[in-house]
Design a protein around this motif. Structure first.
Motif, short mmCIF file in Angstrom:
data_model
loop_
_atom_site.label_atom_id
_atom_site.label_comp_id
_atom_site.label_asym_id
_atom_site.label_seq_id
_atom_site.Cartn_x
_atom_site.Cartn_y
_atom_site.Cartn_z
N GLU A 23 41.28 10.72 25.56
CA GLU A 23 41.13 11.36 24.31
C GLU A 23 39.88 10.74 23.70
O GLU A 23 39.16 10.97 23.01
CB GLU A 23 42.10 10.89 24.01
CG GLU A 23 43.30 11.95 23.94
CD GLU A 23 44.71 11.45 23.48
OE1 GLU A 23 45.91 11.65 23.76
OE2 GLU A 23 44.93 10.76 22.10
N ASP A 24 39.25 9.85 24.69
CA ASP A 24 38.33 8.49 23.73
C ASP A 24 36.73 10.12 23.47
O ASP A 24 35.83 10.39 23.27
CB ASP A 24 37.92 7.79 24.41
CG ASP A 24 38.04 6.75 23.29
OD1 ASP A 24 39.37 6.94 22.81
OD2 ASP A 24 38.79 5.25 23.99
N ARG A 25 37.14 10.65 24.58
CA ARG A 25 35.25 11.59 25.56
C ARG A 25 35.62 12.58 24.16
O ARG A 25 35.19 13.05 23.43
CB ARG A 25 35.66 12.36 26.94
CG ARG A 25 34.77 13.15 27.05
CD ARG A 25 35.09 13.94 28.44
NE ARG A 25 35.74 15.06 28.88
CZ ARG A 25 36.89 15.43 29.78
NH1 ARG A 25 36.24 15.11 30.37
NH2 ARG A 25 37.70 16.55 29.39
N GLU A 83 44.89 8.67 16.76
CA GLU A 83 45.20 8.40 18.20
C GLU A 83 44.98 7.03 18.34
O GLU A 83 45.59 6.55 19.46
CB GLU A 83 44.24 9.31 19.13
CG GLU A 83 44.74 11.05 18.89
CD GLU A 83 43.84 11.40 18.93
OE1 GLU A 83 44.79 12.77 18.95
OE2 GLU A 83 42.84 11.91 20.12
N GLU A 84 43.66 6.32 17.70
CA GLU A 84 43.34 5.15 18.39
C GLU A 84 44.21 4.23 17.96
O GLU A 84 44.90 3.04 19.12
CB GLU A 84 41.98 4.54 17.86
CG GLU A 84 40.90 5.31 17.74
CD GLU A 84 39.95 5.78 19.47
OE1 GLU A 84 41.12 5.20 20.66
OE2 GLU A 84 38.95 6.29 19.84
N ILE A 85 45.21 4.27 16.62
CA ILE A 85 46.58 3.34 16.97
C ILE A 85 47.65 3.64 17.93
O ILE A 85 48.05 3.14 18.07
CB ILE A 85 46.85 3.63 15.07
CG1 ILE A 85 46.20 3.10 13.60
CG2 ILE A 85 48.37 3.38 14.65
CD1 ILE A 85 46.08 3.39 12.62
N GLU A 86 47.81 4.75 17.95
CA GLU A 86 48.86 5.46 18.81
C GLU A 86 47.91 4.56 20.25
O GLU A 86 49.20 3.76 20.84
CB GLU A 86 48.52 6.60 19.16
CG GLU A 86 49.66 7.94 17.87
CD GLU A 86 49.44 9.00 18.13
OE1 GLU A 86 50.42 9.57 17.58
OE2 GLU A 86 49.51 9.43 19.54
N HIS A 87 47.00 4.92 20.91
CA HIS A 87 46.57 4.25 21.66
C HIS A 87 47.05 2.65 21.91
O HIS A 87 47.58 1.88 23.15
CB HIS A 87 45.41 4.02 22.21
CG HIS A 87 44.17 5.05 22.44
ND1 HIS A 87 43.24 6.11 22.32
CD2 HIS A 87 44.95 6.68 22.89
CE1 HIS A 87 43.26 7.23 22.50
NE2 HIS A 87 44.40 7.92 22.19
N GLU A 88 46.48 1.96 20.67
CA GLU A 88 47.51 0.01 20.04
C GLU A 88 48.34 0.11 20.58
O GLU A 88 48.46 -0.37 21.66
CB GLU A 88 45.85 -0.47 19.13
CG GLU A 88 46.95 -1.52 19.17
CD GLU A 88 47.24 -1.94 17.70
OE1 GLU A 88 47.31 -1.56 16.90
OE2 GLU A 88 46.28 -3.52 17.19
N ALA A 123 39.90 -3.16 23.72
CA ALA A 123 38.97 -1.88 23.21
C ALA A 123 39.96 -1.32 22.03
O ALA A 123 38.93 -0.43 21.49
CB ALA A 123 38.79 -1.03 24.72
N GLU A 124 40.94 -0.37 22.20
CA GLU A 124 41.27 0.30 20.92
C GLU A 124 41.48 -0.64 19.54
O GLU A 124 41.40 0.16 19.21
CB GLU A 124 42.55 0.27 21.59
CG GLU A 124 43.14 1.08 22.77
CD GLU A 124 42.34 2.43 22.70
OE1 GLU A 124 41.97 2.97 21.91
OE2 GLU A 124 42.43 2.89 24.50
N ARG A 125 41.89 -1.84 20.08
CA ARG A 125 41.76 -2.35 18.41
C ARG A 125 40.04 -2.53 17.72
O ARG A 125 39.76 -2.01 16.90
CB ARG A 125 42.09 -3.83 18.88
CG ARG A 125 43.61 -3.87 19.01
CD ARG A 125 43.58 -5.41 19.55
NE ARG A 125 45.53 -5.57 19.30
CZ ARG A 125 45.94 -6.61 19.70
NH1 ARG A 125 45.01 -7.91 20.51
NH2 ARG A 125 46.78 -6.20 19.43
FE FE Z 1 41.14 5.32 22.20
#
Ligand code: FE
Ligand code: ZN
Length: 224
Positions: free
Chosen positions: A78-80, A179-184, A147-149
């Motif tokens: 997802e970061d890609r 998506e970043e909030i989900e990753h955290e 990293a997510e934060r």
């Molecule tokens: Fe992420």
């Protein structure tokens, strides 16, 4: 009024002028510092790209935790997808990513997500179990979480810079932020379980396919 008697939206860019963009003119009229935004987007794209790179390594060292490995893989892909989503926008705004990848990595807006126990990537990890005395998985999860934060802070800042002024960049940044909030939440759940033995549910089950990116990748129009 134009010749046809109708009122049309108009502005400073002359007909046929390809050296200027109305897409930028309208943002500047609403108070966006476009040059500053481009620089922030390059830093943010660099962070997505380097995170994707480092997550490749981190995922490799999650042996024995196949569930963690899979979740790390979703976050990695997802970061890609985030890099892919935001990079064309930099060009639309008249910018470019650096021609030298070293420049790009150096200006990434988030710290390098080094594999724990490698002295910031300088030392080989002889035995994955001998990292700093605690369980390797917990230390890797901590790197992933931080990293997510950083990503959440980065995309929130882009949202702030563009809210109500640049709907296109705002929409992209908000998709990525979702998506970043989900990753955290995923990595809080896993680290809390792994390191502290405490249950802090994230609401996550699993992506349909690895790296599905439900917000930042739209399904193609040809999908049934
Ligand atoms: Fe992420
Ligand atoms: Zn991302």
């Amino acid at each position: 009024m134009d010749g046809d008697g109708k009122v049309h939206a108009r502005g400073r860019v002359k007909p046929g002028d390809v050296t200027q963009r109305v897409g930028i003119e309208v943002m500047e009229a609403r108070g966006v510092d476009v040059d500053n935004l481009i620089e922030k987007l390059i830093d943010a794209a660099g962070a997505e790209f380097t995170t994707y790179y480092y997550y490749t390594i981190l995922r490799m060292y999650l042996a024995g935790h196949e569930d963690y490995k899979e979740i790390c893989e979703d976050a990695r892909l997802e970061d890609r997808a985030h890099f892919e989503l935001i990079t064309p926008r930099i060009y639309e705004l008249g910018g470019t990513i650096p021609y030298d990848i070293r420049t790009f990595a150096d200006r990434a807006g988030c710290p390098d997500a080094y594999l724990p126990g490698t002295e910031n990537g300088r030392k080989a990890l002889a035995n994955p179990r001998d990292v700093l005395g605690t369980a390797t998985a917990a230390q890797i999860l901590e790197v992933l979480l931080e990293a997510e934060r950083c990503a959440i802070r980065t995309w929130s800042e882009i949202c702030d810079l563009t809210l109500g002024k640049d709907p296109r960049t705002y929409d992209m940044a908000a998709r990525i932020l979702n998506e970043e909030i989900e990753h955290e939440a995923w990595f809080i759940e896993l680290l809390s379980h792994e390191r502290d033995g405490v249950s802090r549910p994230s609401g996550h089950f699993r992506r349909g396919t690895p790296g599905e990116a439900p917000y930042s990748k739209n399904a193609g129009f040809y999908n049934p």
